[in-house]
Design an enzyme around this catalytic site. Structure first.
Site, short mmCIF file in Angstrom:
data_model
loop_
_atom_site.label_atom_id
_atom_site.label_comp_id
_atom_site.label_asym_id
_atom_site.label_seq_id
_atom_site.Cartn_x
_atom_site.Cartn_y
_atom_site.Cartn_z
N GLU A 119 0.71 -1.11 0.29
CA GLU A 119 -0.16 0.14 -0.03
C GLU A 119 1.05 1.35 0.55
O GLU A 119 1.72 1.54 1.15
CB GLU A 119 -1.34 0.27 1.24
CG GLU A 119 -1.55 1.17 1.19
CD GLU A 119 -2.84 1.48 2.14
OE1 GLU A 119 -2.47 0.52 3.48
OE2 GLU A 119 -3.28 2.44 2.55
N ALA A 152 2.27 -0.11 10.40
CA ALA A 152 1.79 -2.43 10.69
C ALA A 152 1.09 -1.89 8.91
O ALA A 152 1.22 -0.78 8.95
CB ALA A 152 1.10 -2.19 11.64
N ASN A 209 -2.77 -6.11 5.34
CA ASN A 209 -2.68 -7.59 4.64
C ASN A 209 -3.57 -8.24 4.52
O ASN A 209 -2.90 -8.74 5.97
CB ASN A 209 -1.21 -8.12 3.75
CG ASN A 209 -0.18 -7.37 3.83
OD1 ASN A 209 0.08 -5.72 2.68
ND2 ASN A 209 1.16 -7.07 5.18
N GLU A 266 -5.51 -2.20 12.77
CA GLU A 266 -4.76 -3.40 11.75
C GLU A 266 -5.88 -5.01 11.42
O GLU A 266 -6.39 -5.41 10.17
CB GLU A 266 -3.52 -3.77 11.60
CG GLU A 266 -2.54 -3.17 11.68
CD GLU A 266 -2.43 -1.48 10.51
OE1 GLU A 266 -3.07 -1.72 9.84
OE2 GLU A 266 -2.31 -0.92 11.36
#
Ligand code: B3K
Ligand code: ZN
Length: 879
Positions: free
Chosen positions: A129, A269, A272, A305
């Site tokens: 990203e 962080a 994914n 996350e």
């Protein structure tokens, strides 16, 4: 500057992709200098794209790749069918769907940008990203192209752990003895959520059973030396999974969830799918090595996350202008989680402090942009406080305007309606409206209009009619590219305090708080049946991200500090008093007049310090003066020396006037108990260490002995680091050196502690001189290619050490320019971040403004800049 200026991309130019990718099969043959990447893409014409005319060419993004071959449906493509450009590959297409195979070679070892595939301490890892996947292979690297991925990794046996997204479906050994593992991610995702990790790693494992009874395996991977620092993150993960089920009804969807810690990472962080990658500093902790603040940050980032699995991965962004769709919402979610796990009031104070200090400054600076920007040159520059923090405030306002239950109906509809899709901020607001029959038409302006609104509040009490009137005027200043702002729709939470300090009842149900819907430029709200002239408690809980002006007298602020039941406003009253005192003292300093002790503030803080009923963490916050950065955000024609002098004067006045009270509280809180990172204990440590810092500020030998003894006891890093900070700030220089040296000797093997050690020195007003900072940069433990160390030393000095950075000779600015120029060659994202203090030159008085501007000009003239740095520097010179 660059020969050709980087292009600006506009939201208004968005077009749907011409082609979709139904499947992506990747094979990586890992090698530090020559990793072979084979991709096999199932390409299909997008039915939603314009169908008139011939088939358009297929564009694949690609940067820094060595192209080896291109084949369509098994046939190698002749050179005339494609053209390779600096930023991608253009292919002519002759059928609606086909299989495209591309082979490329990349060199992870030479990749210091930490974007794409790179090496961190010998471990392979990725960061895709926003646009890093194009540094791995040619691909339509945009979030609205969502594909199912399989990933095969081949590596020497020295990399026993090979990870990617989804579930492991195969593993084995090749004929030449290398390891080979295949992963499959059944959920279609954009390329920015792809991840790969390979290394000699250890892991801890745990499990979580979801509300529907599925058992999920949780694994946390680190380098072997760090495996003992994983427990807190694992606990935080389980708490997050439970909270998201309870509060949002969101269950985890894969059989496995993995987290990997890496030392070289550009931000905190990355979410994914199924394989979160974390900056080591944001996941590894033990009581001996991490402070309370680090424990809390880890809990928040692990949650953030994890929450992205729904708000970001299952429902993602259509394009990067919509970034706040996932980031603003997810920050709101993690803030609420942290508030539920810890002290709600204190969490809110911390978040608002960040917003006021850094986001308001961004909103008033050259990079100012709305929560949904209209244009960018480099999207990495838009992972900002505005998109994240102000974006979260926008979601929080929807929550406030609609109420918790209605908000939940809206989020349920949003997730259900858009699961598996790439959508827009507009879709989010529409779901909130549709689920509740609400009208957020005016509210939408928050997404498109930048700048911080200013509210002026006046009141009137009509004793005869027993009515109280509040008139609110709102105004949003111009920002680059945006003038004549429109009024915004916002919730203003208000209570009215009577003379006895209690909230007056505001209606038949005896409510003590009302949420006013401000929608117009000027609006008057009337409260009926108000028996006495009240004192208003305005914008409770900071119900909108604005600057609110109301002429409180010092006595009224003291009253609010004593009685307001809204802990945010209670704290805010103390800050308003402090601001007033500090601003007056700055004026006195500039005029060469005498500095007078801030009596009202001393009186208020003295009472607060005596009050053992109040949450100690709140007391600590009230005792903490606004930072120089926050004071600078408030001012125009900033005189940095005046800010520093006024602040030191107030700090010393408080320290002297309340010394015996500080000692009493310090002693009562200094109880030996085993360390636990729980709210109650964190609160006590925070007040204890605030008292210690003030005690040491008096310079008394007894106080410094207390700090020394706390430092020597080595009970936990929170207490050790606080004592060390006090010793280097207020103690004799030779002793400070000794303590720093013994600390380093003890912790030199621990990367996270060494980062703390760097940061303490570089950020120290007394100790972190430019000379010291340069010495730190030649220390063997310093690494210019490691963002954490650069942030600790260069960032510590330029962003957290106001006194030294703004030395009158301007050498601090020159130093920063020099570092930015050097960093840009290695890591453009970090260069473009760390240059920020130079971009605010217009806010300073002439002398500093000239010095800062000239440092910025030097960066601009230094040769070809990355797109990241070019965008920030050119906008800062212009605006
Ligand atoms: N989504 C990432 C940020 C990526 C930044 C890229 N420059 C982390 C987060 O917000 O969760
Ligand atoms: Zn995020």
């Amino acid at each position: 500057m660059q020969d050709t200026q980087p292009q600006t991309i506009f939201l208004k130019d968005y077009q749907v992709p011409d082609y979709l990718i139904d499947r992506t099969d990747l094979t990586f043959d890992l090698d530090p200098q020559a990793t072979l990447v084979k991709s096999r893409l199932q390409v299909r014409r997008n039915p939603a794209a314009d169908a008139s005319g011939d088939l358009p060419p297929l564009w694949l993004d690609g940067v820094d790749l060595e192209l080896l071959s291109v084949a369509v449906d098994g046939e190698l493509l002749p050179a005339q069918r494609y053209s390779e450009q600096t930023d991608g590959l253009l292919l002519t297409v002759d059928k609606e769907s086909f299989v495209l195979e591309v082979q490329t070679r990349i060199a992870p070892e030479s990749n210091t940008s930490l974007e794409g595939l790179y090496l961190s301490n010998g471990m392979y890892c990725t960061q895709c990203e926003a646009e890093g996947f194009r540094k791995i292979t040619f691909y339509p690297d945009r979030p609205d192209v969502m594909s199912v991925f399989t990933t095969t990794i081949v590596a020497p046996a020295t990399y026993p752990v090979l990870l990617s997204n989804g579930n492991k479906i195969d593993s084995g050994t090749t004929e030449d003895g290398r390891l080979c593992v295949t992963w499959e991610d059944p959920f279609a995702k954009p390329s920015y959520l792809f991840a790969l990790v390979a290394g000699d790693l250890q892991f801890v494992e745990d499990h979580f059973t979801t509300s529907s009874g599925r058992k999920v395996t949780l694994q946390l991977f680190t380098e072997p030396k760090n495996i003992g620092k994983t427990a807190h993150a694992m606990e935080s993960l389980k708490k997050s999974m439970k909270w998201d089920e309870e509060v949002y009804g969101r269950e985890y969807d894969l059989d496995i969830f993995m987290i990997v810690a890496v030392d070289h990472f550009n931000m905190g962080a990355m979410e994914n799918k199924g394989l979160n990658i974390f900056n080591s500093a944001c996941v590894l902790a033990s009581p001996e090595t991490a402070t309370d603040a680090a424990f809390q940050r880890i809990e928040a980032i692990v949650a953030h996350e994890y929450f992205h699995n729904w708000s970001g991965n299952r429902v993602t962004c259509r394009d990067w202008f919509q970034l706040s769709l996932k980031e603003g919402f997810t920050v709101f979610r993690d803030a609420e989680f942290s508030a539920d796990m810890n002290s709600r009031g204190v969490k809110r104070i911390e978040d608002v402090t960040l917003l006021r200090t850094a986001q308001f400054a961004e909103d008033a600076g050259p990079m100012s942009h709305p929560v949904r920007p209209d244009s960018y040159m480099e999207i990495s520059n838009f992972y900002t406080l505005t998109v994240y923090e102000k974006g979260a405030e926008v979601v929080r306002m929807i929550h406030r305007l609609l109420g918790a239950e209605a908000f939940r109906r809206g989020s349920d509809l949003y997730f259900e309606r858009h699961d598996g899709c790439a959508v827009t901020c507009e879709d989010f607001v529409a779901a909130m409206e549709d689920a509740n029959g609400a009208d957020l038409t005016l509210f939408r302006r928050w997404y498109s209009q930048g700048g911080t609104p200013v509210l002026d509040v006046e009141d009137k009490y009509d004793a005869e009619a027993q009515e109280y009137h509040l008139t609110i005027r709102q105004h949003t200043p111009d920002t680059p590219g945006q003038t004549d702002k429109q009024p915004l729709h916002m919730p203003i939470a208000v209570s009215l305090l009577g003379a006895d300090g209690r909230e007056l009842s505001l209606d038949q149900e005896a409510s003590i708080e009302r949420v006013l819907h401000l929608t117009e430029a000027t609006q008057t709200f009337t409260f009926a049946d108000i028996p006495e002239r009240p004192l208003p408690s305005l914008l409770r809980g900071f119900s909108a991200p604005v600057k609110l002006r109301y002429r409180y007298t010092s006595d009224q602020l003291l009253f609010l500090m004593q009685y307001d039941t809204d802990s945010f406003n209670r704290w805010d009253a103390s800050q308003r008093l402090a601001f007033e005192a500090l601003e007056q003292l700055q004026r006195a300093y500039r005029a060469g007049g005498e500095m007078q002790a801030p009596e009202a503030l001393l009186q208020g803080l003295s009472a607060v310090l005596e009050n053992t009923q109040l949450d100690p963490a709140l007391v600590a916050k009230m005792l903490t003066l606004p930072s120089p950065q926050e004071l600078a955000e408030h001012g125009d024609a900033i005189d940095a020396q005046a800010i520093v002098a006024a602040r030191v004067f107030v700090r010393d006045s408080i320290a002297k006037a309340l010394a015996s009270r500080f000692l009493k509280r310090y002693q009562s809180l200094d109880q030996r108990k085993p360390y636990q990172p729980v709210a109650e204990d964190i609160a006590e440590r925070s007040l204890k260490n605030t008292c210690l810092s003030y005690l040491c500020a008096t310079g008394s030998a007894d106080a410094l002995a207390l700090a020394e003894s706390q430092f020597m006891r080595k009970e936990n890093m929170t207490d050790v680091a606080a004592a060390l900070a006090a010793l280097i700030e207020f103690g004799p220089a030779d002793q400070a050196e000794e303590h720093l040296e013994s600390f380093y000797q003890q912790w030199q093997q621990d990367t996270q502690v060494v980062e703390t050690w760097f940061g303490l020195q570089a950020g120290s007003a007394n100790y972190g001189t430019l000379g010291r900072v340069r010495e730190l940069m030649s220390h063997p433990a310093f690494e210019f290619t490691n963002p954490n160390k650069v942030r600790a030393v260069v960032g510590g000095f330029a962003m957290r050490n106001f006194a030294q950075f703004h030395q009158e000779d301007g050498t601090g600015y020159e130093f920063l320019a020099e570092q930015v120029i050097a960093l840009d060659k290695l890591n453009p994202q970090i260069a473009a971040r760390i240059v920020t203090p130079l971009t605010r030159w217009r806010k300073y008085r002439t002398l500093e403004a000239e010095q800062i501007r000239s440092a910025l000009q030097r960066v601009s003239d230094s040769g070809e800049l990355s797109r990241d740095l070019y965008e920030v520097v050119s906008k800062a010179l212009e605006n």
